[in-house]
Design an enzyme around this catalytic site. Sequence first.
Site, mmCIF file in Angstrom:
data_model
loop_
_atom_site.group_PDB
_atom_site.id
_atom_site.type_symbol
_atom_site.label_atom_id
_atom_site.label_comp_id
_atom_site.label_asym_id
_atom_site.label_seq_id
_atom_site.Cartn_x
_atom_site.Cartn_y
_atom_site.Cartn_z
ATOM 1 N N HIS A 5 2.206 -4.294 -5.194
ATOM 2 C CA HIS A 5 1.142 -4.213 -6.509
ATOM 3 C C HIS A 5 1.748 -4.097 -7.702
ATOM 4 C CE1 HIS A 5 -2.068 -3.027 -3.516
ATOM 5 N NE2 HIS A 5 -1.416 -3.190 -3.361
ATOM 6 N N SER A 50 -5.506 5.682 0.043
ATOM 7 C CA SER A 50 -7.086 6.303 1.187
ATOM 8 C C SER A 50 -7.242 4.874 1.956
ATOM 9 C CB SER A 50 -8.126 5.969 -0.353
ATOM 10 O OG SER A 50 -7.796 5.026 -0.810
ATOM 11 N N ASP A 64 4.438 2.777 -10.676
ATOM 12 C CA ASP A 64 4.719 4.090 -12.038
ATOM 13 C C ASP A 64 6.408 4.636 -11.800
ATOM 14 O OD1 ASP A 64 3.554 6.862 -9.844
ATOM 15 O OD2 ASP A 64 4.865 5.724 -9.169
ATOM 16 N N CYS A 122 2.699 -18.756 -18.975
ATOM 17 C CA CYS A 122 3.832 -19.839 -17.923
ATOM 18 C C CYS A 122 4.510 -18.775 -17.365
ATOM 19 C CB CYS A 122 4.494 -20.354 -19.564
ATOM 20 S SG CYS A 122 5.136 -19.009 -20.329
ATOM 21 N N ASN A 156 2.518 2.059 -5.576
ATOM 22 C CA ASN A 156 1.974 2.530 -7.091
ATOM 23 C C ASN A 156 3.285 1.307 -7.967
ATOM 24 O OD1 ASN A 156 1.004 4.286 -5.800
ATOM 25 N ND2 ASN A 156 2.021 6.075 -5.713
HETATM 26 C C1 BV8 Z 1 -5.799 -10.167 -2.263
HETATM 27 C C2 BV8 Z 1 -2.916 -2.515 -9.367
HETATM 28 C C3 BV8 Z 1 -5.185 -12.134 -0.307
HETATM 29 C C4 BV8 Z 1 -2.604 -2.087 -10.624
HETATM 30 C C5 BV8 Z 1 -4.286 -2.573 -7.246
HETATM 31 C C6 BV8 Z 1 -13.206 -9.988 -2.764
HETATM 32 C C7 BV8 Z 1 -12.856 -10.562 -3.675
HETATM 33 C C8 BV8 Z 1 -11.257 -10.815 -3.762
HETATM 34 C C9 BV8 Z 1 -10.509 -9.740 -2.713
HETATM 35 C C10 BV8 Z 1 -10.779 -9.053 -2.450
HETATM 36 C C11 BV8 Z 1 -12.467 -8.869 -2.375
HETATM 37 N N1 BV8 Z 1 -13.014 -7.688 -1.435
HETATM 38 C C12 BV8 Z 1 -12.177 -7.522 -0.955
HETATM 39 C C13 BV8 Z 1 -10.924 -7.542 -1.417
HETATM 40 C C14 BV8 Z 1 -9.085 -7.649 -0.882
HETATM 41 C C15 BV8 Z 1 -8.979 -7.207 -2.287
HETATM 42 C C16 BV8 Z 1 -9.413 -5.594 -1.999
HETATM 43 O O1 BV8 Z 1 -8.747 -5.086 -0.595
HETATM 44 N N2 BV8 Z 1 -10.820 -4.899 -2.057
HETATM 45 C C17 BV8 Z 1 -10.941 -3.951 -1.218
HETATM 46 C C18 BV8 Z 1 -11.057 -2.830 -3.132
HETATM 47 C C19 BV8 Z 1 -12.392 -3.705 -1.289
HETATM 48 N N3 BV8 Z 1 -8.020 -6.778 -1.816
HETATM 49 C C20 BV8 Z 1 -7.056 -7.311 -2.684
HETATM 50 O O2 BV8 Z 1 -7.884 -8.248 -3.971
HETATM 51 C C21 BV8 Z 1 -5.839 -7.778 -2.498
HETATM 52 N N4 BV8 Z 1 -5.418 -8.981 -3.229
HETATM 53 O O3 BV8 Z 1 -6.711 -9.865 -1.470
HETATM 54 O O4 BV8 Z 1 -5.912 -11.301 -2.022
HETATM 55 C C22 BV8 Z 1 -4.657 -12.378 -0.473
HETATM 56 C C23 BV8 Z 1 -3.925 -11.493 1.059
HETATM 57 C C24 BV8 Z 1 -3.066 -11.550 1.237
HETATM 58 C C25 BV8 Z 1 -2.438 -13.176 1.104
HETATM 59 C C26 BV8 Z 1 -2.812 -13.643 0.520
HETATM 60 C C27 BV8 Z 1 -3.712 -13.228 -0.297
HETATM 61 C C28 BV8 Z 1 -4.693 -6.889 -3.806
HETATM 62 C C29 BV8 Z 1 -4.673 -5.715 -4.626
HETATM 63 C C30 BV8 Z 1 -3.609 -5.598 -5.439
HETATM 64 C C31 BV8 Z 1 -5.227 -4.871 -5.949
HETATM 65 N N5 BV8 Z 1 -4.378 -3.458 -7.184
HETATM 66 N N6 BV8 Z 1 -3.632 -2.016 -8.229
HETATM 67 C C32 BV8 Z 1 -3.000 -0.753 -11.246
HETATM 68 O O5 BV8 Z 1 -3.756 -0.908 -11.509
HETATM 69 O O6 BV8 Z 1 -2.449 0.330 -10.670
HETATM 70 S S1 BV8 Z 1 -4.484 -1.424 -6.243
HETATM 71 C C33 BV8 Z 1 -4.859 -0.012 -6.575
HETATM 72 O O7 BV8 Z 1 -5.733 1.115 -5.482
HETATM 73 C C34 BV8 Z 1 -3.423 0.662 -6.900
HETATM 74 O O8 BV8 Z 1 -2.319 0.015 -6.594
HETATM 75 C C35 BV8 Z 1 -3.444 1.519 -5.575
HETATM 76 O O9 BV8 Z 1 -2.157 1.971 -5.363
HETATM 77 C C36 BV8 Z 1 -4.365 0.988 -4.667
HETATM 78 C C37 BV8 Z 1 -4.375 1.607 -3.380
HETATM 79 O O10 BV8 Z 1 -5.525 2.473 -3.247
HETATM 80 P P1 BV8 Z 1 -4.916 4.321 -3.191
HETATM 81 O O11 BV8 Z 1 -3.124 4.491 -4.348
HETATM 82 O O12 BV8 Z 1 -4.347 4.430 -2.157
HETATM 83 O O13 BV8 Z 1 -5.232 5.377 -4.148
HETATM 84 P P2 BV8 Z 1 -6.372 5.962 -4.099
HETATM 85 O O14 BV8 Z 1 -6.494 6.699 -5.243
HETATM 86 O O15 BV8 Z 1 -6.975 4.924 -3.424
HETATM 87 O O16 BV8 Z 1 -6.346 7.162 -3.142
HETATM 88 C C38 BV8 Z 1 -5.583 8.253 -3.328
HETATM 89 C C39 BV8 Z 1 -4.852 9.441 -2.014
HETATM 90 O O17 BV8 Z 1 -4.125 9.977 -2.421
HETATM 91 C C40 BV8 Z 1 -6.909 10.238 -1.440
HETATM 92 O O18 BV8 Z 1 -6.509 9.339 0.171
HETATM 93 C C41 BV8 Z 1 -6.264 11.095 -1.582
HETATM 94 O O19 BV8 Z 1 -7.292 11.569 -0.421
HETATM 95 C C42 BV8 Z 1 -4.606 11.399 -1.675
HETATM 96 N N7 BV8 Z 1 -4.088 12.363 -2.646
HETATM 97 C C43 BV8 Z 1 -4.488 12.822 -4.032
HETATM 98 N N8 BV8 Z 1 -4.114 13.594 -4.797
HETATM 99 C C44 BV8 Z 1 -3.229 13.894 -3.089
HETATM 100 C C45 BV8 Z 1 -3.404 13.200 -2.353
HETATM 101 N N9 BV8 Z 1 -2.254 12.879 -0.952
HETATM 102 C C46 BV8 Z 1 -0.903 13.986 -1.156
HETATM 103 N N10 BV8 Z 1 -0.662 15.298 -2.306
HETATM 104 C C47 BV8 Z 1 -1.937 14.961 -3.455
HETATM 105 N N11 BV8 Z 1 -1.613 16.099 -4.131
#
Ligand code: BV8
Length: 242
Positions: A110, A181, A96, A121, A94
């Site tokens: 993140h 997720s 936030d 820069c 997160n």
């Molecule tokens: C990387 C930015 C290499 C800020 C975020 C093609 C090209 C390049 C990369 C990729 C590619 N294909 C795949 C990848 C990798 C990619 C990736 O994972 N893609 C996925 C989507 C397929 N990853 C990357 O690009 C990462 N970098 O790979 O670099 C590398 C790696 C290692 C070492 C060197 C190099 C960078 C990823 C970062 C992306 N930026 N955020 C912003 O705008 O926020 S990610 C974004 O998703 C947020 O940060 C968020 O936190 C994160 C994960 O999501 P969740 O937090 O899980 O949120 P979500 O809504 O999905 O789920 C909520 C959950 O809560 C659900 O399960 C729900 O049931 C539950 N819930 C809801 N309400 C409640 C609850 N639970 C309890 N109580 C409730 N009330």
Amino acid sequence: MTNKNVLIFTGAGISADSGIPTFRDNNGLWENYKIEDVATPNGFHKNPQLVWDFYKQRHDQLKDIIPNAAHHAIPVLEQQLSELGYKTTIITQNIDRLHQAAGSYVYELHGNLHDVKCSQCNFVDYTLKFWENVEIPHCPICNSYLRPNVVWFGEIPNQEAYYIGSDTAENCAALLIIGTSLQVQPAAGLAYRAKQLGAYTIECNLVQHYKIYDTSYKFLRGNAIDTVPVACDIILKRLTPL
Ligand code: BV8
């Protein structure tokens, strides 16, 4: 080697009960915006103002947001575990800063919605002043566009957070996964690795992700405000010597 470590891994779900939309639930952020338009370097290059608008709206929303009972339960558990000799490491996806507002020290995989940095820069601003700008601001050093200090898709996650999370996952007695997720890598890999290496695991979510039905894993279905305090009690009891 004793594993006196506990790993807490959180995602957007822990902040949902504070009023912050998640990404992939109904009416989540990614329902209303395309990731490639607002959360990638290419999207920023194509339309920097659109990206600035997206993050400024999320930043400004934080003014009225406070941590909830799930955020507040964690520093209490940290203190209790530290009295038992355990080190708790919190890795959050997160941006936030609600964990910090509740008194926890966390590693932000993140980035965060607080700091602003130059797209070219090394300039970084920690004063929040640029968030007042409706027009995307320019770097005072090189005049390039400024951007939020978050990690976009295709960018490398915060290295300190990633390596501290990896080290902890290699050797932790308990893993608490809250509100994620587990879709985003390499973040989710930290949680899977810790479980794979034997950490007693509790998942707090509305949806169960681990298909494990033995005593090494417990799924607490429900809102984080209700399930996280229960999870903290279970972990404390499990790690307290008989
Ligand atoms: C990387 C930015 C290499 C800020 C975020 C093609 C090209 C390049 C990369 C990729 C590619 N294909 C795949 C990848 C990798 C990619 C990736 O994972 N893609 C996925 C989507 C397929 N990853 C990357 O690009 C990462 N970098 O790979 O670099 C590398 C790696 C290692 C070492 C060197 C190099 C960078 C990823 C970062 C992306 N930026 N955020 C912003 O705008 O926020 S990610 C974004 O998703 C947020 O940060 C968020 O936190 C994160 C994960 O999501 P969740 O937090 O899980 O949120 P979500 O809504 O999905 O789920 C909520 C959950 O809560 C659900 O399960 C729900 O049931 C539950 N819930 C809801 N309400 C409640 C609850 N639970 C309890 N109580 C409730 N009330």
